[in-house]
Design an enzyme around this catalytic site. Structure first.
Site: not given
Ligand code: DGL
Length: 263
Positions: A9-10, A41-42, A72-74, A151, A183-185
């Site tokens: 993931d980012s 990254y988005g 990570c979806n992005t 983050e 978004c996994t966040h």
């Protein structure tokens, strides 16, 4: 087969998927890599997202992983197909599992998707949902500030509630009954998102469904681990202290083995 599953993931977002993988597959070894130093990254160009995702992947490939989960979806939206073509191991993204989970839950076929600019602009969810059911209506909304808030690890502040409320306001005018946290966040913000949207909108995070897919593929390919001892290792390109703090609160156990690496 006792090789690890690689998860990328980012930043810390993919930990929400990892948590479900560990729950559903407690015998599997996991190598997690979060590119915290270059997160988010988005809002980056597709070329940058592609380059950074390959760098993470190559790092884990050298450690002999048996499967790659792009948590990570992005990154999934930009490079999943290319990675599937080029890598010899199974590669799983988070978009299709999230879309399937939403189709399963919606009662009125009106589905919302929130994600990064790159994910929403790519229309990856739109295509994934329509491929399954052409009758669904989709409301996409980019929430560029959310990943950075997560983050930083300080998401319980009052101003975060205000930002979430303002950003999600357009969804309150829609008729969606299901919202994909694309978004996994975002699952780390889900108590706040649910409070803003109210109890009638169901939130979907793709972690559960992705872990189910990981499990099914390991089984089909006969590469499930038969080890009695498991190891979960975490790498970050950023500050391991903040990463450990967020991971420990998500996993509800203290996570000391976070290593800093350079890509
Ligand atoms: N966690 C990532 C996702 O699922 C993205 C966050 C970001 O780096 O912008 O899209």
């Amino acid at each position: 087969m006792n090789k690890p599953i690689g998860v990328i993931d980012s930043g810390v977002g993919g930990l929400t998927v990892t948590k479900q993988i560990i729950r559903q597959l407690p015998r599997e070894d996991i190598l997690y890599l979060g590119d915290t130093a270059r997160c988010p990254y988005g809002s980056r160009s597709y070329e940058e997202i592609r380059k950074y995702t390959w760098e993470m992947t190559n790092y884990l490939m050298e450690k002999n992983i048996k499967m790659l989960v792009i948590a990570c979806n992005t990154a999934t939206s930009v490079v999943l197909n290319e990675m599937r073509e080029k890598l010899s191991i199974p590669v799983i993204g988070v978009v299709n599992p999230g879309a399937r989970a939403a189709i399963k839950l919606t009662q009125n076929d009106q589905i919302g998707v929130i994600g990064t600019n790159a994910t929403i602009n790519s229309k990856a969810y739109h295509k994934a949902l329509k491929r399954i059911n052409d009758n669904v209506t989709i409301e996409g909304l980019a929430c560029p500030e959310f990943a950075g808030i997560v983050e930083n690890g300080d998401y319980n502040k009052l101003e975060v509630f205000e930002i979430v409320k303002d950003t999600l306001a357009p969804l309150l005018k829609s008729n969606i009954d299901t919202l994909i946290l694309g978004c996994t966040h975002y699952p780390l913000l889900s108590p706040i998102i649910q409070k803003v949207l109210g109890p009638t909108i169901q939130l979907i995070s793709s972690g559960d469904e992705t872990a189910l897919e990981v499990s099914a593929i390991l089984d089909q390919q006969n590469i499930l681990s038969d080890s009695e001892y498991t190891s979960h290792q975490f790498y970050t390109t950023g500050d391991p202290t903040i990463f450990s703090k967020i991971a420990s609160s998500l996993f509800q156990e203290s996570l000391e083995n976070v290593k800093h690496i350079k890509l």
